[in-house]
Design a protein around this motif. Sequence first.
Motif, short mmCIF file in Angstrom:
data_model
loop_
_atom_site.label_atom_id
_atom_site.label_comp_id
_atom_site.label_asym_id
_atom_site.label_seq_id
_atom_site.Cartn_x
_atom_site.Cartn_y
_atom_site.Cartn_z
N THR A 147 -3.73 17.85 17.98
CA THR A 147 -5.02 17.83 18.67
C THR A 147 -5.81 19.09 18.33
N LEU A 148 -5.14 20.23 18.40
CA LEU A 148 -5.81 21.51 18.15
C LEU A 148 -6.19 21.66 16.69
N THR A 208 -2.46 32.89 11.79
CA THR A 208 -1.86 33.41 13.02
C THR A 208 -2.08 32.43 14.17
N LEU A 209 -3.31 31.90 14.26
CA LEU A 209 -3.62 30.95 15.32
C LEU A 209 -2.64 29.78 15.32
N PHE A 210 -2.43 29.17 14.14
CA PHE A 210 -1.60 27.97 14.12
C PHE A 210 -0.11 28.28 14.13
N LEU A 234 -8.42 25.11 22.78
CA LEU A 234 -8.46 25.82 21.49
C LEU A 234 -9.08 27.20 21.68
N ALA A 235 -10.15 27.29 22.45
CA ALA A 235 -10.79 28.59 22.70
C ALA A 235 -9.83 29.54 23.41
N ASP A 236 -9.08 29.02 24.40
CA ASP A 236 -8.08 29.85 25.10
C ASP A 236 -7.05 30.37 24.13
#
Length: 270
Positions: A172-173, A219-221, A268-270
């Motif tokens: 989803t993200l 890093t995000l994923f 996603l923003a969080d």
Amino acid sequence: MDLCDYKEIQTLLGATDGFRFSKAKGQNFLTARWVPERIAEEAGLDRSSGVVEIGPGVGCLTEQLALRAGKVLSFEVDERLKPVLARTLAPYDNIEVVFGDVMERDLAAEIAASLPGLRPALCANLPYNITTPVLTKIYESRCFETVTVMVQKEVAERLCAAPGQKDYGAFTLLTQWYAAPELLFTVGPECFMPRPKVTSAVVRMTMREKPPFDTDERTLFRIVRAAFNQRRKTLVNALDGVCGKEKARAAIVACGFPETIRGEALSLAD
């Protein structure tokens, strides 16, 4: 010729040399005309559009795309369908069929060569067994303005899920990083031959020109994958192997979240 008529399809396929539907290739051909018509209409195409299609089958969606778009570039992995598509798509001079595996193709190069000057869109009844890798390739190509696809209903719900919902997850993200998805309508098993055991749904994604946030994607994923690898864990515990619990706890609290929060509660923003 009605390319959604059950008897017409049987006749077309019967003329090939021993054609059998392939489960491995995810072959379920549409038999309800309203479905390809509505998919093509919802895709918002016009003569300035250049459309990539994956898995044309006998060409019922391909035909509807060709009636609206400037050109259609269609990829088909099953060479047994060559004589069928040569016949069904013969009336249209704005369709190019490429026989080969789209996963092995450079989409940007194919679009530049075959759809120059046209606004690139993707529209397809995706084979259900390769939905995730195909969508990932489509996202990462960053080639398209819009992507309109028919997938399993449970996959469509996953693509469009919100935080806290049972279908919300890492994919989803990933989808929301690349696109703004919208679930349009569902399609029952009775609209296909052979009938699948699941309900399908059509999703339209407006692709982002650039990522929604200025952050390090790797890093995000890495964090996202860890958060959903064992989704019932708190985020502190899920990120232990990424940065250690104490560093994770400090970062989570600094963002204003309770240290007991789980990844599935965060946008996603969080």
